[in-house]
Write a protein that holds these residues in place. Structure first.
Motif, PDB file in Angstrom:
ATOM      1  N   GLU A 173    -120.598  14.455  44.719  1.00 46.98           N
ATOM      2  CA  GLU A 173    -122.051  14.424  44.776  1.00 46.98           C
ATOM      3  C   GLU A 173    -122.489  13.730  46.057  1.00 46.98           C
ATOM      4  N   MET A 174    -123.737  13.981  46.441  1.00 50.03           N
ATOM      5  CA  MET A 174    -124.301  13.351  47.626  1.00 50.03           C
ATOM      6  C   MET A 174    -125.793  13.140  47.422  1.00 50.03           C
ATOM      7  N   CYS A 175    -126.242  11.928  47.685  1.00 46.94           N
ATOM      8  CA  CYS A 175    -127.670  11.612  47.600  1.00 46.94           C
ATOM      9  C   CYS A 175    -128.321  11.884  48.950  1.00 46.94           C
ATOM     10  N   VAL A 176    -129.577  12.271  48.912  1.00 46.85           N
ATOM     11  CA  VAL A 176    -130.297  12.551  50.144  1.00 46.85           C
ATOM     12  C   VAL A 176    -130.509  11.252  50.913  1.00 46.85           C
ATOM     13  N   SER A 177    -130.380  11.321  52.242  1.00 43.59           N
ATOM     14  CA  SER A 177    -130.558  10.162  53.102  1.00 43.59           C
ATOM     15  C   SER A 177    -132.020  10.005  53.503  1.00 43.59           C
ATOM     16  N   GLU A 178    -132.372   8.807  53.909  1.00 47.19           N
ATOM     17  CA  GLU A 178    -133.743   8.545  54.356  1.00 47.19           C
ATOM     18  C   GLU A 178    -134.086   9.438  55.548  1.00 47.19           C
ATOM     19  N   GLY A 179    -135.254  10.054  55.503  1.00 49.64           N
ATOM     20  CA  GLY A 179    -135.700  10.930  56.573  1.00 49.64           C
ATOM     21  C   GLY A 179    -135.272  12.376  56.421  1.00 49.64           C
ATOM     22  N   MET A 180    -134.451  12.660  55.424  1.00 50.59           N
ATOM     23  CA  MET A 180    -133.982  14.022  55.191  1.00 50.59           C
ATOM     24  C   MET A 180    -134.570  14.546  53.875  1.00 50.59           C
ATOM     25  N   ASN A 181    -134.802  15.845  53.781  1.00 50.80           N
ATOM     26  CA  ASN A 181    -135.276  16.416  52.522  1.00 50.80           C
ATOM     27  C   ASN A 181    -134.715  17.808  52.257  1.00 50.80           C
ATOM     28  N   GLY A 182    -133.690  18.193  53.032  1.00 50.39           N
ATOM     29  CA  GLY A 182    -133.043  19.481  52.809  1.00 50.39           C
ATOM     30  C   GLY A 182    -131.542  19.367  52.940  1.00 50.39           C
ATOM     31  N   PHE A 183    -130.841  20.170  52.155  1.00 50.47           N
ATOM     32  CA  PHE A 183    -129.386  20.287  52.259  1.00 50.47           C
ATOM     33  C   PHE A 183    -129.044  21.728  52.612  1.00 50.47           C
ATOM     34  N   PHE A 184    -128.122  21.905  53.542  1.00 52.01           N
ATOM     35  CA  PHE A 184    -127.533  23.228  53.731  1.00 52.01           C
ATOM     36  C   PHE A 184    -126.041  23.087  53.523  1.00 52.01           C
ATOM     37  N   VAL A 185    -125.537  23.825  52.526  1.00 55.95           N
ATOM     38  CA  VAL A 185    -124.136  23.752  52.137  1.00 55.95           C
ATOM     39  C   VAL A 185    -123.435  25.007  52.643  1.00 55.95           C
ATOM     40  N   PHE A 186    -122.263  24.826  53.271  1.00 57.63           N
ATOM     41  CA  PHE A 186    -121.508  25.962  53.804  1.00 57.63           C
ATOM     42  C   PHE A 186    -120.042  25.779  53.434  1.00 57.63           C
ATOM     43  N   VAL A 187    -119.474  26.789  52.790  1.00 52.06           N
ATOM     44  CA  VAL A 187    -118.073  26.734  52.378  1.00 52.06           C
ATOM     45  C   VAL A 187    -117.205  27.305  53.502  1.00 52.06           C
ATOM     46  N   ILE A 188    -116.295  26.496  54.018  1.00 52.45           N
ATOM     47  CA  ILE A 188    -115.396  26.961  55.071  1.00 52.45           C
ATOM     48  C   ILE A 188    -114.157  27.620  54.483  1.00 52.45           C
ATOM     49  N   GLU A 189    -113.579  27.009  53.458  1.00 56.88           N
ATOM     50  CA  GLU A 189    -112.408  27.581  52.794  1.00 56.88           C
ATOM     51  C   GLU A 189    -112.543  27.396  51.285  1.00 56.88           C
ATOM     52  N   GLY A 190    -111.993  28.342  50.503  1.00 56.09           N
ATOM     53  CA  GLY A 190    -111.932  28.189  49.059  1.00 56.09           C
ATOM     54  C   GLY A 190    -113.224  28.553  48.368  1.00 56.09           C
ATOM     55  N   ALA A 191    -113.432  27.949  47.197  1.00 53.44           N
ATOM     56  CA  ALA A 191    -114.613  28.241  46.378  1.00 53.44           C
ATOM     57  C   ALA A 191    -115.130  26.956  45.747  1.00 53.44           C
ATOM     58  N   PHE A 192    -116.444  26.902  45.571  1.00 55.94           N
ATOM     59  CA  PHE A 192    -117.111  25.751  44.973  1.00 55.94           C
ATOM     60  C   PHE A 192    -118.210  26.237  44.035  1.00 55.94           C
ATOM     61  N   GLU A 193    -118.534  25.406  43.080  1.00 56.82           N
ATOM     62  CA  GLU A 193    -119.783  25.532  42.353  1.00 56.82           C
ATOM     63  C   GLU A 193    -120.684  24.406  42.836  1.00 56.82           C
ATOM     64  N   VAL A 194    -121.849  24.766  43.379  1.00 57.51           N
ATOM     65  CA  VAL A 194    -122.789  23.784  43.924  1.00 57.51           C
ATOM     66  C   VAL A 194    -124.126  23.961  43.216  1.00 57.51           C
ATOM     67  N   GLU A 195    -124.562  22.926  42.530  1.00 55.24           N
ATOM     68  CA  GLU A 195    -125.830  22.988  41.795  1.00 55.24           C
ATOM     69  C   GLU A 195    -125.910  24.248  40.930  1.00 55.24           C
ATOM     70  N   GLY A 196    -124.798  24.542  40.246  1.00 56.81           N
ATOM     71  CA  GLY A 196    -124.770  25.665  39.312  1.00 56.81           C
ATOM     72  C   GLY A 196    -124.602  27.028  39.940  1.00 56.81           C
ATOM     73  N   ARG A 197    -124.357  27.074  41.260  1.00 58.10           N
ATOM     74  CA  ARG A 197    -124.210  28.359  41.959  1.00 58.10           C
ATOM     75  C   ARG A 197    -122.795  28.497  42.505  1.00 58.10           C
ATOM     76  N   LEU A 198    -122.213  29.678  42.351  1.00 58.27           N
ATOM     77  CA  LEU A 198    -120.854  29.942  42.794  1.00 58.27           C
ATOM     78  C   LEU A 198    -120.860  30.342  44.269  1.00 58.27           C
ATOM     79  N   LEU A 199    -120.075  29.640  45.060  1.00 55.55           N
ATOM     80  CA  LEU A 199    -119.975  29.911  46.492  1.00 55.55           C
ATOM     81  C   LEU A 199    -118.525  30.137  46.873  1.00 55.55           C
TER      82      LEU A 199
END
Length: 232
Positions: A173-199
């Motif tokens: 998990e990761m909490c948002v940092s001060e001054g930020m309000n968006g996350f962009f997640v990019f899978v380089i290798e393998g597979a993940f479930e991120v916030e309930g979505r399969l990537l």
């Protein structure tokens, strides 16, 4: 405040291809345009490039930018109009500040081997420190199942990028940092479930107005990149 999400699937990316070069574009880039693939905050380029042995790619940066160059396979030689000449290989990230109208060249230093690299561009408003480059080393195998930073504190207002390699079924998990309000997640290798979505590999996911994101690696040796950005 309403939260949101937007998928950027690997197979739906733009593609520019020649016999010696192939570029997959998560966002609109060059001759590729799709109204769905507009920039996400100050993040406006995320290209997945493969370059043949001995070849080079000359690019012009149209507006002031901070550029991340992350080799995945092999190494990249980097040159620009500021006189920089650097070599960055897998396990490292190079960060460059480039002014609008300047050119950069990306070169495959190997005669007979393909290289693969990710390049990420963020728009910036300041003109300070143009021409500066920095290199950050990261050893994913020595630090498994944690996210490692790819920026120095000097660039913390531009974005907060992280990369990590995870064993199968490990959660994070990761909490948002001060001054930020968006996350962009990019899978380089393998597979993940991120916030309930399969990537899967080279899929992207934009998330905004969240205080925290959670993920689970679905395969061993899976590599995830998370970019925290000021979405505006």
């Amino acid at each position: 405040m309403e939260t949101g999400a937007k998928m950027f699937l690997s197979e739906q990316r733009g593609c520019n291809e020649l016999s010696w070069f192939r570029s997959y574009n998560t966002f609109n880039f060059g001759g590729y345009f799709n109204p769905y693939k507009i920039p996400f905050g100050n993040l406006y380029v995320l290209n997945d490039d493969t370059l043949a042995g001995g070849k080079s790619l000359l690019m012009q940066v149209e507006e002031p930018s901070v550029i991340l160059l992350i080799p995945v396979v092999g190494a990249v030689q980097y040159k620009d109009d500021y006189g920089n000449d650097a070599f960055v290989e897998a396990g490292a990230c190079m960060v460059a500040r480039i002014g609008g109208g300047k050119k950069l060249e990306l070169i495959n230093p190997y005669a007979n081997e393909l290289i693969n690299f990710i390049q990420i561009w963020f728009r910036v408003s300041t003109t300070e420190s143009f021409g500066n480059i920095q290199t950050f080393l990261f050893n994913l195998d020595a630090h498994p199942n944690v996210m490692l930073p790819l920026f120095s504190a000097d660039e913390s207002s531009v974005a907060k990028p992280f990369i990590g390699k995870f064993d199968g079924r490990v959660e994070g998990e990761m909490c948002v940092s001060e001054g930020m309000n968006g996350f962009f997640v990019f899978v380089i290798e393998g597979a993940f479930e991120v916030e309930g979505r399969l990537l899967h590999a080279r899929d992207g996911l934009a998330l905004w107005n969240l205080q925290k994101i959670e993920w689970e690696a679905l395969s061993g040796g899976a590599i995830l990149m998370v970019l925290q950005i000021p979405r505006g």
